[in-house]
Design an enzyme around this catalytic site. Structure first.
Site: not given
Ligand code: DGL
Length: 271
Positions: A13, A45-46, A78, A189-190
């Site tokens: 993640d 990552y968003g 995600n 996932t957060h």
């Molecule tokens: N882990 C990312 C998700 O599930 C969210 C966190 C991020 O933006 O990195 O989309």
């Protein structure tokens, strides 16, 4: 490629959020060894462009396959599942499981009024991955997809139910309350860490679904169909790595995942 049943499952993640999936995996498949990578050095990552997320994902999966010999990979993010899943499946021989379809399947199964909400990062929602999967899985239900910028930052700071996060949730979730969804998929996932706040805003009648458990069931199914499940009666070894501050990852991650995460190691990626 020769796969041995004792090889670990790789999970990654952008940060801590995928620990919800790791928790579900450890609970459902206690004898499996797990290697978890949290790319906290490069999160979030968003808001990043698709090409960058694909490069990061490719780098992490190469590392998991080459350095840890993982027998399969769970993309417990995600945003990475939205942008990189197909690419990863083309590049690597090991099975790759994402979080989009398992969560959506559960939400579509649960809805009674055929009105489902999905919330995720700006990247996930803009990618159209949930919208496309929903159209492929069920044409009867209306799936309302909304981005929730800011939620991830609250979780990464360990702030789950402050007044500030509550105010933000009321603003971002307003359209879903108006749309009268009866089921809300936490498509990031957060977000399970904000479940109490989200439930307060959505109301007690709205069912919240996290993709973590459904994804773990998908992993179990893949292990069974490929004959790769670890038959050992012993508990698996769980190994955690972070591309950011490993001490902080162990401290914060331990609070989120539980006692299996007492220690984390640093791993370096890219520039
Ligand atoms: N882990 C990312 C998700 O599930 C969210 C966190 C991020 O933006 O990195 O989309």
């Amino acid at each position: 490629m020769l796969i041995s049943k004792e090889q670990p499952i790789g999970v990654f993640d952008s940060g801590f959020g995928g620990l919800t999936v790791a928790r579900a995996l450890i609970d459902l498949l206690p004898s499996e060894h797990v290697v978890y990578v949290g790319d906290t050095g490069r999160y979030p990552y968003g808001p990043r462009p698709a090409s960058e997320i694909r490069n990061f994902s490719n780098e992490i999966v190469s590392y998991l396959v080459e350095q840890h010999g993982v027998k399969m990979v769970v993309v417990a993010c995600n945003t990475a599942s939205s942008f990189a899943l197909e690419d990863l499946r083309d590049r690597f021989d090991v099975p790759i499981v994402g979080v989009i379809e398992p969560g959506l399947r559960a939400a579509l199964r649960a809805t009674k009024n055929h009105s489902v909400g999905v919330i995720g990062t700006v990247g996930t929602i803009a990618s159209g991955a949930y919208q496309h999967s929903a159209a492929a899985l069920d044409r009867e239900a209306t799936v309302h997809c909304y981005a929730c910028p800011g939620f991830v930052e609250f979780v990464e700071r360990g702030e789950f139910d402050s007044d500030q996060v509550h105010v933000l949730a009321e603003r971002l979730l307003g359209p879903l309350v108006s749309a009268k969804v009866d089921t809300l998929l936490l498509g990031c996932t957060h977000y399970p860490f904000l479940a109490r706040t989200i439930a307060d805003v959505m109301g007690r009648d709205v069912l919240l679904i996290s993709s973590a458990e459904e994804t773990a069931f998908d992993v179990k199914a893949v292990l069974e169909t490929t004959g790769a499940a670890n038959p050992s009666p012993d508990r698996g070894v769980h190994h955690f790595l972070s591309s950011g501050d490993a001490g902080w990852f162990a401290e914060m991650g331990g609070r989120l995942l539980g006692p299996e995460l007492a220690h984390a190691e640093h791993v370096h990626f890219g520039a």
